[in-house]
Each structure stands twice: as structure tokens, then as C-alpha cells.
Design a protein around this motif. Structure first.
Motif, short mmCIF file in Angstrom:
data_model
loop_
_atom_site.label_atom_id
_atom_site.label_comp_id
_atom_site.label_asym_id
_atom_site.label_seq_id
_atom_site.Cartn_x
_atom_site.Cartn_y
_atom_site.Cartn_z
N ALA A 164 72.69 29.63 -0.89
CA ALA A 164 73.49 30.46 -1.77
C ALA A 164 73.76 29.79 -3.11
N SER A 165 73.59 28.46 -3.17
CA SER A 165 73.87 27.74 -4.42
C SER A 165 72.77 27.93 -5.47
N PHE A 166 71.56 28.33 -5.04
CA PHE A 166 70.48 28.49 -6.03
C PHE A 166 69.74 29.82 -5.88
N SER A 167 70.23 30.67 -4.97
CA SER A 167 69.59 31.98 -4.79
C SER A 167 70.65 32.99 -4.39
N ASP A 168 70.23 34.23 -4.36
CA ASP A 168 71.09 35.30 -3.87
C ASP A 168 70.83 35.43 -2.37
N LEU A 169 71.68 34.77 -1.57
CA LEU A 169 71.52 34.82 -0.12
C LEU A 169 71.91 36.21 0.35
N ALA A 170 70.92 36.97 0.80
CA ALA A 170 71.14 38.38 1.09
C ALA A 170 71.47 38.64 2.55
N GLY A 171 71.28 37.67 3.44
CA GLY A 171 71.58 37.89 4.84
C GLY A 171 71.14 36.71 5.69
N ILE A 172 71.62 36.69 6.94
CA ILE A 172 71.28 35.64 7.89
C ILE A 172 70.90 36.30 9.21
N GLU A 207 75.01 39.65 8.65
CA GLU A 207 74.36 38.86 9.69
C GLU A 207 73.79 39.79 10.77
N LEU A 208 72.69 39.37 11.32
CA LEU A 208 72.09 40.08 12.45
C LEU A 208 71.92 39.09 13.60
N ARG A 209 72.46 39.43 14.77
CA ARG A 209 72.33 38.60 15.96
C ARG A 209 71.30 39.22 16.90
N VAL A 210 70.31 38.43 17.26
CA VAL A 210 69.25 38.90 18.15
C VAL A 210 68.85 37.76 19.07
N SER A 211 68.21 38.10 20.17
CA SER A 211 67.67 37.07 21.05
C SER A 211 66.23 36.72 20.68
N SER A 212 65.53 37.65 20.05
CA SER A 212 64.14 37.43 19.66
C SER A 212 63.98 37.55 18.15
N ALA A 213 63.32 36.56 17.56
CA ALA A 213 63.06 36.59 16.12
C ALA A 213 62.13 37.72 15.72
N ASN A 214 61.44 38.30 16.71
CA ASN A 214 60.47 39.37 16.43
C ASN A 214 60.96 40.74 16.87
N ALA A 215 62.25 40.87 17.13
CA ALA A 215 62.81 42.14 17.56
C ALA A 215 62.68 43.19 16.46
N PRO A 216 62.54 44.47 16.81
CA PRO A 216 62.47 45.53 15.80
C PRO A 216 63.66 45.51 14.85
N GLU A 217 64.81 45.10 15.35
CA GLU A 217 65.99 45.04 14.49
C GLU A 217 65.83 44.04 13.35
N VAL A 218 65.06 42.96 13.62
CA VAL A 218 64.82 41.97 12.57
C VAL A 218 64.00 42.58 11.44
N ALA A 219 62.96 43.31 11.81
CA ALA A 219 62.13 43.97 10.79
C ALA A 219 62.97 44.93 9.96
N ALA A 220 63.82 45.72 10.61
CA ALA A 220 64.66 46.67 9.89
C ALA A 220 65.65 45.95 8.97
N PHE A 221 66.21 44.85 9.46
CA PHE A 221 67.17 44.07 8.67
C PHE A 221 66.50 43.49 7.43
N LEU A 222 65.32 42.94 7.60
CA LEU A 222 64.62 42.34 6.46
C LEU A 222 64.23 43.39 5.43
N LYS A 223 63.77 44.53 5.90
CA LYS A 223 63.42 45.59 4.95
C LYS A 223 64.65 46.06 4.18
N ASP A 224 65.79 46.11 4.84
CA ASP A 224 67.02 46.52 4.18
C ASP A 224 67.50 45.47 3.19
N ARG A 225 67.39 44.19 3.56
CA ARG A 225 67.87 43.10 2.70
C ARG A 225 66.88 42.79 1.58
N ALA A 226 65.62 43.14 1.76
CA ALA A 226 64.57 43.00 0.75
C ALA A 226 64.53 41.62 0.09
#
Length: 267
Positions: free
Chosen positions: A23-31, A98-117
Motif C-alpha cells: 500500500a505504500s507504493f501502490s493502490d492495494l485493491a484487495g487481499i 478481503e476474500l477468504r477461501v480455502s483454494s487459491a483457484n476457487a471461482p470466487e477468487v476469479a470473480a474477486f480479481l475481476k472486480d478488483r481489476a
């Protein structure tokens, strides 16, 4: 530059310290916080068993036990101090989605990344990412791999370079994720004057990040800005490593002790 951090929920160094740094050198959009299940952890253990065989797997377990009994407490205290240093320097991690998931490849991760762009995702995950995840950020997903690639790919590259006495290749690699295991384009190597007599392999691995935050931030900006060029790997050997073995750890430490000048007191 918009960024997303992916890390394991229990790793405060990443979740709080590196999040504040990003966050100190970028726009941290999500975790993206990974909370692995017991089933997933057991599956990782089975994969290592199949990879090294039953006798060598006992060596791996012995190293885990030795580390827990002899080294872990000191490393935890050091990590707490290092996190406090990061918080003093960069402040508290910002409140971002923040998005909490058990799998880094869950569909929710893809949706979160597309939303956070994000332009870039920094992946601090033990789980391998699929193409449909690591390609979503505009400039890809980057890994700060603890080891010099391609010689020390996969797990614990710093440990194995130390154990192999390959001291010129004890370092960190910034690379972009592709379909392989640490085989993507490399955008830089980073190291520091490590003390292999007094530092554990875990501490060396974390310090590779901690001691190079400014240089890493600059290189990540260059990757996102299209100014970074991959390292030429022509003629380089490639090796995939795994979990540390107690036999190799003890041999490494004996080599270090034998090379220490007689007048120098043991740590």
C-alpha cells in the motif's frame, strides 16, 4: 498501479506487514486470504511422501521436529520484531476488501480479481495457481520466490543452496507465474549479506524479502509499467527441490562450523 495480495491467513508477516508495504507504493485493491483445510494439508504431505519415498520422508519429518524443538521459538520472536519494524515503517495495513477461501483457484477468487481489476497480483501462496487465475491481473501475477531460479525452483530454494554450498545462489527471484513451477519470466535477483552460522534457513528466507523491499518495489513498478525485461536463462540448469532434510541441515551446519576461524566463538 493497482495491486492485490494473495497470502495465507495465518501469516501475519504477509497479511499485515507486506500488505502495508504494498500500500505504500501502490493502490492495494484487495487481499485474498487462503485458509487451507486439513484435507489440503494432508494432500501436500502425501505429495511429498510420493516425491521422496518413505525413508527420505522420515528425514523430512525429523527436520520438522528438530526445527520445532530447537529453532522455531527464536524465529517466531524474530518475526514478531520484524513485523513491528514493518508496521513502524509503513503503518498499519489498510482496510481493503478481503476474500477468504480455502483454494487459491476457487471461482470466487476469479470473480474477486475481476472486480478488483489489479495491474499486478503478488502471490504468496503454497498452492499453484491455474491459468484462469494468474492471467487475470493486467500484467500478470508475480512471485517473490525464496531461491535463485531456475537452479532452485519449487520449495525452500535458500535452504538447498546453503546445503549444497552454492552460496552465490542464495537469494530471491522475482518472477511472473506461468503454467510451470517457478518457470516463468524472471525480472530480477535479490540477496543480502546473510549469516549462515547464526541464521536459520527460515530466517534467511524471510530476510531475503525484508532486506530488499525498496528494490522489489521499484522492480514491480517497472514490470507493471512495461519497462522490465526478463533475464536471459540460456545455458542455465534447472532443478526442482522440496522440503528440507535433517541430514542435509546438520551437514550444512557442520560445514559452516568447520570453516569458522578458531578464534571466533560459536553462536
Amino acid at each position: 498501479m493497482r495491486t492485490v495480495l494473495m497470502c495465507h491467513a495465518e501469516d501475519a508477516f504477509d497479511r499485515r506487514g507486506l500488505a502495508a508495504w504494498l500500500a505504500s507504493f501502490s493502490d492495494l485493491a484487495g487481499i485474498v486470504l487462503i485458509e487451507e483445510t486439513g484435507t489440503q494439508k494432508r494432500a501436500r504431505v502425501r505429495r511429498e511422501f510420493r516425491r521422496v519415498g518413505p525413508l527420505r520422508f522420515l528425514d523430512v519429518l525429523a527436520m520438522r521436529l528438530y526445527y520445532t524443538l530447537r529453532l522455531a521459538a527464536a524465529d517466531r520472536a524474530w518475526l514478531d520484531e520484524s513485523l513491528a519494524t514493518l508496521r513502524t515503517r509503513f503503518g498499519e495495513a489498510p482496510g481493503v476488501p478481503e476474500l477468504r477461501v480455502s483454494s487459491a483457484n476457487a471461482p470466487e477468487v476469479a470473480a474477486f480479481l475481476k472486480d478488483r481489476a489489479p495491474d499486478v497480483m503478488i502471490a504468496r501462496s503454497k498452492q499453484l495457481l491455474t491459468r484462469r487465475i494468474y492471467r487475470i491481473p493486467r500484467h500478470g501475477s508475480l512471485v517473490m520466490h525464496p531461491g535463485i531460479c531456475p537452479e532452485y525452483r519449487n520449495a525452500h530454494g535458500c535452504f538447498w543452496a546453503l546445503a549444497e554450498r552454492d552460496l552465490d545462489r542464495v537469494g530471491l527471484t522475482l518472477l511472473r507465474i506461468d503454467a510451470g513451477v517457478d518457470t516463468g519470466p524472471i525480472y530480477g535477483y535479490f540477496t543480502y549479506p546473510f549469516d549462515e552460522a547464526r541464521e536459520s534457513h527460515v530466517r534467511v528466507q524471510y530476510r531475503m524479502v525484508l532486506e530488499n523491499l525498496d528494490a522489489l518495489a521499484q522492480r514491480i513498478r517497472e514490470v507493471a509499467g512495461g519497462r522490465a525485461r526478463p533475464v536471459d536463462l540460456t545455458g542455465r540448469r534447472s532443478g526442482a527441490w522440496g522440503q528440507p532434510w535433517l541430514t542435509r541441515y546438520l551437514r550444512w551446519k557442520r560445514s559452516v562450523a568447520a570453516a569458522r576461524p578458531a578464534a571466533e566463538p560459536a553462536p
